[in-house]
Design a protein around this motif. Structure first.
Motif, PDB file in Angstrom:
ATOM      1  N   ILE A   2      16.385   6.796  13.345  1.00 39.93           N
ATOM      2  CA  ILE A   2      15.603   5.706  12.913  1.00 39.93           C
ATOM      3  C   ILE A   2      14.586   5.619  12.682  1.00 39.93           C
ATOM      4  CG2 ILE A   2      15.013   3.643  13.467  1.00 39.93           C
ATOM      5  CD1 ILE A   2      18.424   3.708  15.263  1.00 39.93           C
ATOM      6  N   LEU A   3      14.011   5.410  11.250  1.00 33.69           N
ATOM      7  CA  LEU A   3      12.581   6.093  11.125  1.00 33.69           C
ATOM      8  C   LEU A   3      12.114   3.944  10.860  1.00 33.69           C
ATOM      9  CD1 LEU A   3      13.414   7.137   7.861  1.00 33.69           C
ATOM     10  CD2 LEU A   3      12.088   8.474   9.390  1.00 33.69           C
ATOM     11  N   PRO A   4      10.760   4.030  11.243  1.00 31.64           N
ATOM     12  CA  PRO A   4      10.247   2.868  11.514  1.00 31.64           C
ATOM     13  C   PRO A   4      10.017   2.261  10.279  1.00 31.64           C
ATOM     14  CG  PRO A   4       8.511   4.340  12.064  1.00 31.64           C
ATOM     15  CD  PRO A   4       9.526   5.090  12.111  1.00 31.64           C
ATOM     16  N   ILE A   5       9.996   0.694  10.277  1.00 30.69           N
ATOM     17  CA  ILE A   5       9.751   0.060   9.163  1.00 30.69           C
ATOM     18  C   ILE A   5       8.597  -0.946   8.307  1.00 30.69           C
ATOM     19  CG2 ILE A   5      10.715  -1.908   8.353  1.00 30.69           C
ATOM     20  CD1 ILE A   5      13.722  -1.420   8.986  1.00 30.69           C
ATOM     21  N   TYR A   6       7.792  -0.435   7.493  1.00 32.22           N
ATOM     22  CA  TYR A   6       6.653  -1.097   7.509  1.00 32.22           C
ATOM     23  C   TYR A   6       6.866  -2.238   7.389  1.00 32.22           C
ATOM     24  CZ  TYR A   6       4.989   3.577   7.077  1.00 32.22           C
ATOM     25  OH  TYR A   6       4.434   5.205   7.525  1.00 32.22           O
ATOM     26  N   LEU A   7       5.871  -2.802   8.003  1.00 36.38           N
ATOM     27  CA  LEU A   7       5.500  -4.645   7.748  1.00 36.38           C
ATOM     28  C   LEU A   7       4.420  -4.731   6.830  1.00 36.38           C
ATOM     29  CD1 LEU A   7       5.497  -5.474  11.470  1.00 36.38           C
ATOM     30  CD2 LEU A   7       7.592  -5.834   9.997  1.00 36.38           C
ATOM     31  N   TYR A   8       4.855  -6.144   5.844  1.00 34.34           N
ATOM     32  CA  TYR A   8       3.572  -7.050   5.430  1.00 34.34           C
ATOM     33  C   TYR A   8       2.096  -6.359   5.958  1.00 34.34           C
ATOM     34  CZ  TYR A   8       1.642 -10.630   2.286  1.00 34.34           C
ATOM     35  OH  TYR A   8       0.098 -11.213   2.316  1.00 34.34           O
ATOM     36  N   GLY A   9       1.852  -6.249   4.452  1.00 32.62           N
ATOM     37  CA  GLY A   9       0.199  -5.896   4.624  1.00 32.62           C
ATOM     38  C   GLY A   9       0.049  -4.476   4.400  1.00 32.62           C
ATOM     39  N   GLN A  10       1.172  -3.651   4.739  1.00 29.10           N
ATOM     40  CA  GLN A  10       0.280  -1.701   4.203  1.00 29.10           C
ATOM     41  C   GLN A  10       0.285  -1.581   2.737  1.00 29.10           C
ATOM     42  OE1 GLN A  10       0.881   0.453   6.213  1.00 29.10           O
ATOM     43  NE2 GLN A  10       1.529   1.108   8.145  1.00 29.10           N
ATOM     44  N   PRO A  11      -0.051  -0.846   2.404  1.00 25.27           N
ATOM     45  CA  PRO A  11       0.013  -0.657   1.082  1.00 25.27           C
ATOM     46  C   PRO A  11       0.912   0.080   0.392  1.00 25.27           C
ATOM     47  CG  PRO A  11      -1.818  -0.527   2.393  1.00 25.27           C
ATOM     48  CD  PRO A  11      -1.108  -0.314   3.102  1.00 25.27           C
ATOM     49  N   VAL A  12       1.370   0.311   0.592  1.00 25.97           N
ATOM     50  CA  VAL A  12       2.883   1.442   0.094  1.00 25.97           C
ATOM     51  C   VAL A  12       3.699   0.181  -0.465  1.00 25.97           C
ATOM     52  CG1 VAL A  12       4.068   1.202   2.331  1.00 25.97           C
ATOM     53  CG2 VAL A  12       4.927   3.452   0.463  1.00 25.97           C
ATOM     54  N   LEU A  13       3.929  -0.753  -0.035  1.00 27.02           N
ATOM     55  CA  LEU A  13       4.759  -1.534  -0.343  1.00 27.02           C
ATOM     56  C   LEU A  13       4.521  -3.070  -2.069  1.00 27.02           C
ATOM     57  CD1 LEU A  13       5.396  -4.235   2.996  1.00 27.02           C
ATOM     58  CD2 LEU A  13       7.025  -2.679   2.411  1.00 27.02           C
ATOM     59  N   ARG A  14       3.040  -1.836  -1.622  1.00 28.87           N
ATOM     60  CA  ARG A  14       2.623  -2.981  -3.016  1.00 28.87           C
ATOM     61  C   ARG A  14       2.181  -1.905  -4.567  1.00 28.87           C
ATOM     62  NH1 ARG A  14       3.527  -8.142  -3.717  1.00 28.87           N
ATOM     63  NH2 ARG A  14       3.079  -9.386  -2.018  1.00 28.87           N
ATOM     64  N   LYS A  15       3.086  -0.908  -4.160  1.00 23.17           N
ATOM     65  CA  LYS A  15       2.748   0.537  -4.709  1.00 23.17           C
ATOM     66  C   LYS A  15       4.238   0.186  -6.326  1.00 23.17           C
ATOM     67  CE  LYS A  15      -0.242   3.610  -2.810  1.00 23.17           C
ATOM     68  NZ  LYS A  15       0.143   5.670  -2.321  1.00 23.17           N
TER      69      LYS A  15
END
Ligand code: ZN
Length: 185
Positions: A2-15
């Motif tokens: 199980i991997l941690p889920i990146y939350l809103y605000g993480q730059p990778v979510l905007r790439k």
């Protein structure tokens, strides 16, 4: 795993994510980990940026919905290097949520139908057309690899109303029951 889920605000979510090749390291294991991470969080879709990778890969499994809606049984799919090549039909409004935005649910307008070209986990090419909830899920996950989130599609007033919740997510303040990675500690 199980991997941690990146939350809103993480730059990778905007790439805007990049295509991968069959040689991508440990791809089989990565896909298995994505499904495990998604099931652990009671999700039905998960895109690679949500676990911190800017690659064009997402997984969907609609089985949890199949009890009430048998048409969703056996829809467990891996989408690699997908391209939505056509949007069509009416605009449909429906509430959406996202594992990277726990605690937020908002009505989102989307096209009813899509045509998508992608590779599956064996790198076999597909060209398929979807409608209904299939099209909605695929569009939501596809947006992730384009650096977009469903809250981009809601009105300015709605976004204002959830601003406090978004600020909390940036700080990692959430009581969702799964491992997360916030941009601020
Ligand atoms: Zn999402």
């Amino acid at each position: 795993m199980i991997l941690p889920i990146y939350l809103y605000g993480q730059p990778v979510l905007r790439k805007i994510a990049s295509d991968i090749t069959q040689e991508y390291p440990n791809l089989k294991e990565l896909i298995a980990n994505m499904f495990e991470t998604m099931y652990n969080a009671d999700g039905i879709g998960l895109a690679a940026p949500q676990i911190g990778l800017d690659i064009r890969l997402f997984v969907i499994d609609l089985e949890p919905l199949a009890e009430d809606n048998p048409q969703y049984a056996d829809f467990k799919k891996v989408f690699i290097n997908p391209r939505i090549v056509e949007y069509s039909g009416d605009i449909v409004k429906m509430d959406e949520g996202c594992l990277s935005l726990p605690g937020i649910s908002e009505p989102v307008e989307r096209e009813a139908n899509i045509r998508i070209q992608y590779l599956d986990e064996n790198f076999v090419a597909h060209d398929e057309t979807y409608g209904d909830f299939f099209a909605r899920c695929i569009q939501h996950e596809y947006d992730h690899i384009e650096g977009k989130l469903f809250i981009d599609k809601i009105s300015g007033i709605r976004r204002q109303l959830i601003k406090g919740k978004l600020n909390n997510l940036i700080k990692g303040r959430t009581n969702c029951g799964y491992r997360v990675k916030a941009v601020q500690k």
